[in-house]
Design a protein around this motif. Structure first.
Motif, PDB file in Angstrom:
ATOM      1  N   UNK A  60       6.946 -10.419   4.706  1.00  0.00           N
ATOM      2  CA  UNK A  60       6.365 -10.991   3.761  1.00  0.00           C
ATOM      3  C   UNK A  60       5.626  -9.762   3.167  1.00  0.00           C
ATOM      4  N   UNK A  61       4.896  -9.549   4.299  1.00  0.00           N
ATOM      5  CA  UNK A  61       3.263  -8.708   3.751  1.00  0.00           C
ATOM      6  C   UNK A  61       3.764  -7.587   3.180  1.00  0.00           C
ATOM      7  N   UNK A  62       4.657  -6.489   4.262  1.00  0.00           N
ATOM      8  CA  UNK A  62       5.483  -5.411   3.759  1.00  0.00           C
ATOM      9  C   UNK A  62       5.869  -5.611   1.970  1.00  0.00           C
ATOM     10  N   UNK A  63       6.657  -6.479   2.190  1.00  0.00           N
ATOM     11  CA  UNK A  63       6.913  -6.589   0.418  1.00  0.00           C
ATOM     12  C   UNK A  63       6.260  -7.312  -0.461  1.00  0.00           C
ATOM     13  N   UNK A  64       4.908  -7.709   0.648  1.00  0.00           N
ATOM     14  CA  UNK A  64       4.549  -8.018  -0.880  1.00  0.00           C
ATOM     15  C   UNK A  64       3.109  -6.928  -1.453  1.00  0.00           C
ATOM     16  N   UNK A  65       3.610  -5.600  -0.301  1.00  0.00           N
ATOM     17  CA  UNK A  65       2.544  -4.707  -0.507  1.00  0.00           C
ATOM     18  C   UNK A  65       3.079  -3.786  -1.043  1.00  0.00           C
ATOM     19  N   UNK A  66       4.545  -3.606  -1.214  1.00  0.00           N
ATOM     20  CA  UNK A  66       5.185  -2.658  -2.088  1.00  0.00           C
ATOM     21  C   UNK A  66       5.110  -3.354  -3.538  1.00  0.00           C
ATOM     22  N   UNK A  67       5.493  -4.597  -3.378  1.00  0.00           N
ATOM     23  CA  UNK A  67       5.152  -5.616  -5.146  1.00  0.00           C
ATOM     24  C   UNK A  67       3.948  -5.059  -5.343  1.00  0.00           C
ATOM     25  N   UNK A  68       3.408  -5.347  -5.184  1.00  0.00           N
ATOM     26  CA  UNK A  68       1.678  -5.098  -5.654  1.00  0.00           C
ATOM     27  C   UNK A  68       0.947  -3.780  -6.016  1.00  0.00           C
ATOM     28  N   UNK A  69       1.626  -2.703  -5.277  1.00  0.00           N
ATOM     29  CA  UNK A  69       1.758  -0.890  -5.599  1.00  0.00           C
ATOM     30  C   UNK A  69       2.050  -1.213  -6.691  1.00  0.00           C
ATOM     31  N   UNK A  70       3.220  -0.326  -6.747  1.00  0.00           N
ATOM     32  CA  UNK A  70       4.872  -1.459  -7.931  1.00  0.00           C
ATOM     33  C   UNK A  70       4.053  -1.481  -9.251  1.00  0.00           C
ATOM     34  N   UNK A  71       3.885  -3.122  -9.257  1.00  0.00           N
ATOM     35  CA  UNK A  71       3.979  -3.832 -11.010  1.00  0.00           C
ATOM     36  C   UNK A  71       2.199  -4.032 -10.770  1.00  0.00           C
ATOM     37  N   UNK A  72       1.024  -4.169  -9.751  1.00  0.00           N
ATOM     38  CA  UNK A  72      -0.352  -3.626 -10.576  1.00  0.00           C
ATOM     39  C   UNK A  72      -0.912  -2.284 -10.892  1.00  0.00           C
ATOM     40  N   UNK A  73      -0.068  -1.648  -9.456  1.00  0.00           N
ATOM     41  CA  UNK A  73      -0.560  -0.628  -9.908  1.00  0.00           C
ATOM     42  C   UNK A  73      -0.138   0.543 -10.747  1.00  0.00           C
ATOM     43  N   UNK A  74       0.769   0.513 -10.285  1.00  0.00           N
ATOM     44  CA  UNK A  74       1.812   1.633 -11.362  1.00  0.00           C
ATOM     45  C   UNK A  74       1.847   0.871 -13.657  1.00  0.00           C
ATOM     46  N   UNK A  75       2.710  -0.307 -13.592  1.00  0.00           N
ATOM     47  CA  UNK A  75       2.427  -0.902 -14.307  1.00  0.00           C
ATOM     48  C   UNK A  75       1.313  -1.187 -15.472  1.00  0.00           C
TER      49      UNK A  75
END
Length: 117
Positions: A60-75
């Motif tokens: 879950x930590x890797x999925x959370x990191x991936x999601x945050x990088x895409x959504x919070x970072x990129x978007x």
């Protein structure tokens, strides 16, 4: 035909819109967004390769990191960059204040996103 093109060339150049310079802060937001997109794709690709080749599912930590990088970072960075680009430029008096505050915001948002890890 050649003479007609030469005669029309100055008129066509007047009709075509000129390319405007993008404000440096807008460019910084958009470039940072593209960096976040690349990081998110690398994390996602790494998780897919591990799952498909080695049978190791992402925690879950890797999925959370991936999601945050895409959504919070990129978007978020892309939204901020495009919104700043679409709104009119501030007056010349307040432009320097905007640049100074923006030089603090872009690194601040970026570092706060990495603080989650």
């Amino acid at each position: 035909s050649r003479h007609v093109r030469r005669a029309l060339r100055p008129r066509l150049n007047q009709l075509l819109p000129t390319r405007q310079q993008v404000h440096s802060l807008v460019g910084r937001f958009i470039k940072t967004a593209i960096v976040f997109l690349g990081a998110g794709l690398l994390i996602g690709g790494w998780m897919v390769v591990r799952r498909e080749l080695y049978g190791v599912f992402a925690n879950p930590y890797e999925v959370s990191a991936h999601t945050h990088v895409i959504l919070v970072g990129f978007v978020m960075m892309m939204i901020l960059g495009v919104a700043l680009w679409m709104f009119p430029r501030p007056s010349s008096q307040s432009r320097q204040q905007c640049v100074l505050s923006g030089n603090c915001h872009v690194p601040g948002v970026t570092i706060s996103g990495f603080g989650y890890w």
